[in-house]
Write an enzyme that holds these catalytic residues in place. Structure first.
Site, PDB file in Angstrom:
ATOM      1  N   GLY A  78       0.786  -1.223   0.000  1.00  0.00           N
ATOM      2  CA  GLY A  78       0.000   0.000   0.000  1.00  0.00           C
ATOM      3  C   GLY A  78       0.819   1.275   0.000  1.00  0.00           C
ATOM      4  O   GLY A  78       0.283   2.365  -0.178  1.00  0.00           O
ATOM      5  N   ASN A 116       6.383  -7.393   4.010  1.00  0.00           N
ATOM      6  CA  ASN A 116       6.413  -6.113   3.308  1.00  0.00           C
ATOM      7  C   ASN A 116       6.968  -6.302   1.901  1.00  0.00           C
ATOM      8  O   ASN A 116       7.920  -7.065   1.704  1.00  0.00           O
ATOM      9  CB  ASN A 116       7.309  -5.108   4.051  1.00  0.00           C
ATOM     10  N   LYS A 171      13.915   0.888   3.592  1.00  0.00           N
ATOM     11  CA  LYS A 171      13.071   1.949   4.146  1.00  0.00           C
ATOM     12  C   LYS A 171      13.564   3.340   3.745  1.00  0.00           C
ATOM     13  O   LYS A 171      12.793   4.290   3.759  1.00  0.00           O
ATOM     14  CB  LYS A 171      13.036   1.844   5.679  1.00  0.00           C
TER      15      LYS A 171
END
Length: 440
Positions: free
Chosen positions: A68, A201, A347
């Site tokens: 998402g 993820n 990240k």
């Protein structure tokens, strides 16, 4: 939520979060209430199942990727999973390669499913069309995550006429359990004989389906399992496992009270959450039949502004949950220690540089094979010059060699030429251009 068409299960989950918000110490988990987690199961100790068992368990497993995110922290406007991590290969390309390879090896169905947001759905599904062999005749390639209103300090849904879409936010990845049910995906998977879900993820390319873990779940009848790694000082975000009143709990950094400095003690809190989790869909359905908001998850209060790009916009709170926190509420849940090869999240641009470099080699099976000797290099790039992808790409058009690098610290404006080799501990201060072929 009702006027936005929310399902009864979504309303029940929001109602629980609002009730949690009204409690003293809402969203906090002090270190004083926790005890360290002792020894847990380890992946290296699990036996390799035979071909028949491997095919059976993986044939009844679905691979779910949390997809998402738009990569806004790197200045992206599209799906983070479409970011190139090796020449011509995005996160989603590599995920597709991995799933197809495991399917072929074990002759298993192993459907790949994305939990998308409205912003990631179309471009992500378009990319997967490049892999027609991935498509399942019955099971859709994705479902949508939920959403809820951002809340102002006085407890009301925020009003933001300039962009009404910004009035809404996802309720954290703990929403996956409700979203699976509301979308109909949970019941469809069960009807198709899928028993277990492996969730991770999309930015963690180490999270490849493993028959040893699937067979362990089936053999021990484990309803929920979290993959963990031994924490290091590099694990700045995320959460660790501990015990509270005898039960395993997950503590995220956002749950640490102000003034509590216990979170970063990786010697005490040894096991770090990878956000690779496995769960039993049959058990999930049982829990949700009894409680529409199940599994019960602790609250995470995320304080932001309604427009995340405008620090002067209205302050809001987002009520979130973490999917791994189900380890505390699902009876019989387990944690398992895995090697770092299964945990290589991207990240920041610091992480991106490591995976783009020769520290990892992309195998034709989609496996990211580490080329360094023990731990990946610790990279710290100047936020002023490298935080956003466009600035990063301008200054590092060609990733330097990092496979023999222990740490890299770049301060100021530095541009890298081609075929630069970095070894050991390297510090570079700008303004500076590192010439082609330089060895540091």
């Amino acid at each position: 939520m009702r006027s936005g068409g929310a399902h009864a299960m979504e309303l029940a989950a929001l109602r629980r979060r609002l009730e949690q918000l009204s409690e003293d110490g809402a969203g906090e988990l002090p270190g004083s209430e926790l005890e360290p987690l002792e020894e847990i199961s380890r992946l290296v100790d699990l036996p390799e199942p035979d071909a028949e068992v491997s095919r059976y368990v993986l044939d009844r497993t679905a691979v779910l990727k949390l997809n998402g995110g738009l990569g806004t922290s790197m200045g992206l406007t599209g799906p983070k999973s479409l970011l190139e991590i090796k020449p011509g290969k995005t996160f989603l390309d590599v995920i597709a390669m991995q799933v197809l390879s495991v399917r072929e090896t074990h002759h298993a169905r192993l459907p790949l499913i994305l939990m998308n947001s409205a912003g990631t759905r179309e471009p992500s599904l378009d990319l997967l069309k490049n892999y027609p062999g991935l498509a399942d005749d019955v099971i859709p390639a994705d479902f949508l995550q939920g959403r809820e209103p951002k809340i102002t300090a006085d407890g009301l849904p925020v009003d933001w006429p300039a962009n009404p879409e910004l009035e809404w936010c996802p309720p954290g990845h703990g929403d996956i359990y409700i979203a699976l049910a509301v979308s109909g995906m949970r019941d469809l998977l069960l009807a198709e004989g899928i028993r277990w879900c492996f969730v991770s993820n999309a930015d963690n390319l180490g999270a490849v389906p493993d028959a040893r873990i699937a067979a362990w779940l089936a053999d021990q009848n484990i309803p929920f399992a979290m993959e963990t790694v031994l924490g290091t000082p590099a694990d700045r975000k995320g959460g660790h496992l501990a015990r509270r009143d005898g039960r395993i709990v997950l503590r995220e950094s956002a749950q640490v009270p102000e003034g509590d400095d216990s979170f970063g003690d990786v010697a005490k809190w040894r096991y770090f959450n990878t956000n690779n989790i496995w769960f039993d869909l049959e058990r999930l359905k049982e829990l949700q039949d009894a409680d529409p908001a199940a599994p019960e998850l602790p609250l995470i209060v995320n304080r932001k502004t309604v427009d995340p790009t405008d620090s002067g916009s209205t302050p809001v709170i987002q009520l979130e949950t973490a999917m791994g926190a189900a380890v505390a509420s699902v009876e019989g849940a387990q944690a398992i220690e895995i090697p770092r090869t299964r945990f290589a999240p991207v990240k920041t641009t610091d992480d991106l540089l490591v995976v783009r470099s020769d520290a990892y080699v992309l195998d034709p099976s989609g496996e990211m094979i580490p080329e360094f000797t023990s731990t990946p290099p610790m990279v710290s790039l100047s936020k002023d010059h490298f935080k956003l992808l466009r600035d990063f790409d301008t200054r590092i058009p060609h990733a330097p060699s990092l496979k023999e690098c222990t740490s890299l610290d770049v301060e100021g404006d530095v541009t890298f030429g081609k075929n630069v080799v970095l070894r050991g501990d390297v510090k570079i201060a700008g303004p500076k251009t590192v010439p082609d072929g330089e060895i540091l």
